[in-house]
Motif scaffolding. Structure first.
Motif, PDB file in Angstrom:
ATOM      1  N   SER A   9       6.051   5.911 -80.237  1.00  0.00           N
ATOM      2  CA  SER A   9       5.942   6.692 -81.464  1.00  0.00           C
ATOM      3  C   SER A   9       7.223   6.640 -82.291  1.00  0.00           C
ATOM      4  CB  SER A   9       5.630   8.151 -81.132  1.00  0.00           C
ATOM      5  OG  SER A   9       5.802   8.969 -82.268  1.00  0.00           O
ATOM      6  N   PRO A  10       7.133   6.240 -83.576  1.00  0.00           N
ATOM      7  CA  PRO A  10       8.326   6.281 -84.422  1.00  0.00           C
ATOM      8  C   PRO A  10       8.797   7.704 -84.681  1.00  0.00           C
ATOM      9  CG  PRO A  10       6.380   5.791 -85.742  1.00  0.00           C
ATOM     10  CD  PRO A  10       5.944   5.756 -84.299  1.00  0.00           C
ATOM     11  N   PHE A  11       7.864   8.651 -84.632  1.00  0.00           N
ATOM     12  CA  PHE A  11       8.227  10.046 -84.869  1.00  0.00           C
ATOM     13  C   PHE A  11       8.951  10.623 -83.653  1.00  0.00           C
ATOM     14  CE2 PHE A  11       4.430   9.097 -87.399  1.00  0.00           C
ATOM     15  CZ  PHE A  11       4.963   9.290 -88.663  1.00  0.00           C
ATOM     16  N   GLY A  12       8.467  10.271 -82.461  1.00  0.00           N
ATOM     17  CA  GLY A  12       9.183  10.669 -81.253  1.00  0.00           C
ATOM     18  C   GLY A  12      10.556  10.034 -81.193  1.00  0.00           C
ATOM     19  N   ARG A  13      10.646   8.775 -81.597  1.00  0.00           N
ATOM     20  CA  ARG A  13      11.944   8.095 -81.597  1.00  0.00           C
ATOM     21  C   ARG A  13      12.915   8.783 -82.541  1.00  0.00           C
ATOM     22  NH1 ARG A  13      13.079   1.663 -82.991  1.00  0.00           N
ATOM     23  NH2 ARG A  13      15.159   1.570 -82.022  1.00  0.00           N
ATOM     24  N   LYS A  14      12.420   9.206 -83.692  1.00  0.00           N
ATOM     25  CA  LYS A  14      13.262   9.916 -84.655  1.00  0.00           C
ATOM     26  C   LYS A  14      13.858  11.172 -84.016  1.00  0.00           C
ATOM     27  CE  LYS A  14      11.241  12.340 -87.832  1.00  0.00           C
ATOM     28  NZ  LYS A  14      10.312  12.608 -88.938  1.00  0.00           N
ATOM     29  N   VAL A  15      13.042  11.915 -83.300  1.00  0.00           N
ATOM     30  CA  VAL A  15      13.522  13.122 -82.630  1.00  0.00           C
ATOM     31  C   VAL A  15      14.544  12.783 -81.550  1.00  0.00           C
ATOM     32  CG1 VAL A  15      12.853  15.056 -81.153  1.00  0.00           C
ATOM     33  CG2 VAL A  15      11.464  14.472 -83.146  1.00  0.00           C
ATOM     34  N   LYS A  16      14.271  11.739 -80.779  1.00  0.00           N
ATOM     35  CA  LYS A  16      15.210  11.339 -79.726  1.00  0.00           C
ATOM     36  C   LYS A  16      16.572  10.976 -80.303  1.00  0.00           C
ATOM     37  CE  LYS A  16      11.422   9.399 -76.987  1.00  0.00           C
ATOM     38  NZ  LYS A  16      10.816   8.123 -76.544  1.00  0.00           N
ATOM     39  N   ILE A  17      16.576  10.210 -81.385  1.00  0.00           N
ATOM     40  CA  ILE A  17      17.847   9.852 -82.026  1.00  0.00           C
ATOM     41  C   ILE A  17      18.530  11.098 -82.551  1.00  0.00           C
ATOM     42  CG2 ILE A  17      18.881   8.635 -83.976  1.00  0.00           C
ATOM     43  CD1 ILE A  17      16.683   6.503 -83.624  1.00  0.00           C
ATOM     44  N   GLY A  18      17.771  11.980 -83.191  1.00  0.00           N
ATOM     45  CA  GLY A  18      18.351  13.208 -83.709  1.00  0.00           C
ATOM     46  C   GLY A  18      18.973  14.048 -82.619  1.00  0.00           C
ATOM     47  N   ALA A  19      18.308  14.143 -81.481  1.00  0.00           N
ATOM     48  CA  ALA A  19      18.850  14.934 -80.366  1.00  0.00           C
ATOM     49  C   ALA A  19      20.151  14.333 -79.862  1.00  0.00           C
ATOM     50  CB  ALA A  19      17.821  15.004 -79.237  1.00  0.00           C
ATOM     51  N   ILE A  20      20.200  13.008 -79.767  1.00  0.00           N
ATOM     52  CA  ILE A  20      21.435  12.357 -79.314  1.00  0.00           C
ATOM     53  C   ILE A  20      22.570  12.647 -80.281  1.00  0.00           C
ATOM     54  CG2 ILE A  20      22.539  10.114 -78.940  1.00  0.00           C
ATOM     55  CD1 ILE A  20      19.790   9.124 -77.908  1.00  0.00           C
ATOM     56  N   LEU A  21      22.297  12.541 -81.577  1.00  0.00           N
ATOM     57  CA  LEU A  21      23.348  12.782 -82.568  1.00  0.00           C
ATOM     58  C   LEU A  21      23.785  14.245 -82.594  1.00  0.00           C
ATOM     59  CD1 LEU A  21      22.279  10.528 -85.588  1.00  0.00           C
ATOM     60  CD2 LEU A  21      23.694   9.985 -83.611  1.00  0.00           C
ATOM     61  N   ASN A  44       0.086  21.862 -78.879  1.00  0.00           N
ATOM     62  CA  ASN A  44      -0.071  21.692 -80.323  1.00  0.00           C
ATOM     63  C   ASN A  44      -1.566  21.593 -80.586  1.00  0.00           C
ATOM     64  OD1 ASN A  44      -0.325  20.882 -82.956  1.00  0.00           O
ATOM     65  ND2 ASN A  44       0.991  19.085 -82.790  1.00  0.00           N
ATOM     66  N   PRO A  45      -2.161  22.576 -81.223  1.00  0.00           N
ATOM     67  CA  PRO A  45      -3.605  22.568 -81.413  1.00  0.00           C
ATOM     68  C   PRO A  45      -4.111  21.352 -82.186  1.00  0.00           C
ATOM     69  CG  PRO A  45      -2.557  24.281 -82.735  1.00  0.00           C
ATOM     70  CD  PRO A  45      -1.530  23.786 -81.792  1.00  0.00           C
ATOM     71  N   LEU A  46      -3.220  20.670 -82.917  1.00  0.00           N
ATOM     72  CA  LEU A  46      -3.610  19.462 -83.629  1.00  0.00           C
ATOM     73  C   LEU A  46      -3.684  18.258 -82.700  1.00  0.00           C
ATOM     74  CD1 LEU A  46      -1.402  19.904 -86.816  1.00  0.00           C
ATOM     75  CD2 LEU A  46      -3.819  20.509 -86.531  1.00  0.00           C
ATOM     76  N   GLY A  47      -3.140  18.404 -81.483  1.00  0.00           N
ATOM     77  CA  GLY A  47      -3.158  17.306 -80.528  1.00  0.00           C
ATOM     78  C   GLY A  47      -2.289  16.142 -80.940  1.00  0.00           C
ATOM     79  N   LYS A  48      -1.244  16.417 -81.723  1.00  0.00           N
ATOM     80  CA  LYS A  48      -0.377  15.351 -82.236  1.00  0.00           C
ATOM     81  C   LYS A  48       0.994  15.421 -81.570  1.00  0.00           C
ATOM     82  CE  LYS A  48      -0.487  14.520 -86.659  1.00  0.00           C
ATOM     83  NZ  LYS A  48      -0.423  14.706 -88.130  1.00  0.00           N
ATOM     84  N   ILE A  49       1.678  14.284 -81.595  1.00  0.00           N
ATOM     85  CA  ILE A  49       3.039  14.202 -81.075  1.00  0.00           C
ATOM     86  C   ILE A  49       3.993  13.906 -82.230  1.00  0.00           C
ATOM     87  CG2 ILE A  49       2.442  13.488 -78.738  1.00  0.00           C
ATOM     88  CD1 ILE A  49       2.887  10.569 -79.667  1.00  0.00           C
ATOM     89  N   PRO A  50       5.272  14.270 -82.005  1.00  0.00           N
ATOM     90  CA  PRO A  50       5.864  14.901 -80.825  1.00  0.00           C
ATOM     91  C   PRO A  50       5.753  16.424 -80.872  1.00  0.00           C
ATOM     92  CG  PRO A  50       7.589  14.371 -82.388  1.00  0.00           C
ATOM     93  CD  PRO A  50       6.304  13.852 -82.986  1.00  0.00           C
ATOM     94  N   VAL A  51       5.938  17.012 -79.694  1.00  0.00           N
ATOM     95  CA  VAL A  51       5.985  18.465 -79.541  1.00  0.00           C
ATOM     96  C   VAL A  51       7.217  18.801 -78.720  1.00  0.00           C
ATOM     97  CG1 VAL A  51       4.834  20.506 -78.605  1.00  0.00           C
ATOM     98  CG2 VAL A  51       3.474  18.663 -79.598  1.00  0.00           C
ATOM     99  N   LEU A  52       7.966  19.798 -79.159  1.00  0.00           N
ATOM    100  CA  LEU A  52       9.139  20.241 -78.409  1.00  0.00           C
ATOM    101  C   LEU A  52       8.813  21.545 -77.688  1.00  0.00           C
ATOM    102  CD1 LEU A  52      12.167  19.722 -77.781  1.00  0.00           C
ATOM    103  CD2 LEU A  52      12.698  21.257 -79.693  1.00  0.00           C
ATOM    104  N   LEU A  53       8.940  21.516 -76.367  1.00  0.00           N
ATOM    105  CA  LEU A  53       8.712  22.707 -75.550  1.00  0.00           C
ATOM    106  C   LEU A  53      10.061  23.325 -75.222  1.00  0.00           C
ATOM    107  CD1 LEU A  53       6.064  21.213 -73.096  1.00  0.00           C
ATOM    108  CD2 LEU A  53       5.686  22.357 -75.292  1.00  0.00           C
ATOM    109  N   ARG A  54      10.230  24.566 -75.625  1.00  0.00           N
ATOM    110  CA  ARG A  54      11.507  25.257 -75.409  1.00  0.00           C
ATOM    111  C   ARG A  54      11.451  26.116 -74.157  1.00  0.00           C
ATOM    112  NH1 ARG A  54      12.557  28.345 -80.908  1.00  0.00           N
ATOM    113  NH2 ARG A  54      10.281  28.609 -80.875  1.00  0.00           N
ATOM    114  N   ASP A  55      12.629  26.412 -73.616  1.00  0.00           N
ATOM    115  CA  ASP A  55      12.695  27.315 -72.465  1.00  0.00           C
ATOM    116  C   ASP A  55      12.216  28.702 -72.860  1.00  0.00           C
ATOM    117  OD1 ASP A  55      13.763  25.255 -70.955  1.00  0.00           O
ATOM    118  OD2 ASP A  55      15.825  25.781 -71.470  1.00  0.00           O
ATOM    119  N   GLU A  56      12.514  29.090 -74.098  1.00  0.00           N
ATOM    120  CA  GLU A  56      12.050  30.373 -74.632  1.00  0.00           C
ATOM    121  C   GLU A  56      11.504  30.142 -76.033  1.00  0.00           C
ATOM    122  OE1 GLU A  56      15.115  33.281 -74.527  1.00  0.00           O
ATOM    123  OE2 GLU A  56      15.452  33.109 -72.370  1.00  0.00           O
TER     124      GLU A  56
END
Length: 202
Positions: A9-21, A44-56
């Motif tokens: 997923s290009p959208f998941g990749r975008k998030v991964k790069i953002g998290a690294i930065l 995610n009720p839309l069934g789409k990715i990416p989704v971020l699951l937080r500890d809280e």
């Protein structure tokens, strides 16, 4: 925190790069958007990715919201300029990069989810036109550096991920006739090692 995504997923990749930065660690777990039994549809009720699951707190989606959340978690101004014309420029470039990825994905989905005899040439041409116009705009004016503390702003990241997806799914045919954009992507990859580190493999 856990990121539900697909390796391609290009959208998941975008998030991964953002998290690294942003110097934020994310555990990554695969999600299957076509599987009704995948817990993604509860996250995610839309069934789409990416989704971020937080500890809280509740899950966060889609990629644009996740990236904004990561930027805020890192103190702000790491991926997205804090205000003014620079912020608008970054977010507009984000929309362009994401739009190219969306149109490319819809072309892939036409083949994946519809039988060959039902493929719509008109629909495929419509999506391909979006990609072509987006690339033409970027060739004329590649993304520029903006005042963020990270190595790249969110608009640059979105464009790079879109081009990476076109390389992956369309054999890099976009490179013909776009020398300025090729040079930009090469410079981006050198400046942002996270781009190569997150390269998907089909």
């Amino acid at each position: 925190m856990k990121l539900r995504s697909s390796p391609l997923s290009p959208f998941g990749r975008k998030v991964k790069i953002g998290a690294i930065l942003c110097d934020i660690h994310l555990d990554v777990a695969a999600a299957d958007t076509s599987d009704p039994a995948d817990s993604l549809r509860q996250q995610n009720p839309l069934g789409k990715i990416p989704v971020l699951l937080r500890d809280e707190g509740p899950a966060i989606y889609d990629s644009r919201v996740i990236v904004e959340f990561l930027d805020a978690q890192a103190g702000g101004g790491v991926l997205i300029p804090n205000s003014g014309e620079a912020r608008i420029t970054a977010l507009t470039m984000l929309a362009l990069g994401d739009g190219i990825s969306d149109a490319a994905l819809l072309q892939v989905y036409e083949s994946r989810f519809r039988d060959p005899e039902t493929h719509s040439t008109r629909w495929l041409d419509h999506q391909a036109g979006k990609v072509a116009r987006g690339l033409a705009a970027l060739e004329a004016a590649p993304p520029v550096r903006l005042p963020v503390s990270g190595a790249a702003h969110v608009g640059e990241i979105a464009v790079a991920c879109a081009l990476g997806y076109l390389d992956l799914r369309f054999g890099g045919t976009w490179r013909a006739g776009h020398p300025a954009l090729i040079d930009w992507l090469d410079a981006f990859a050198e400046r942002v090692p996270a781009f190569e580190a997150t390269t998907p493999h089909a």
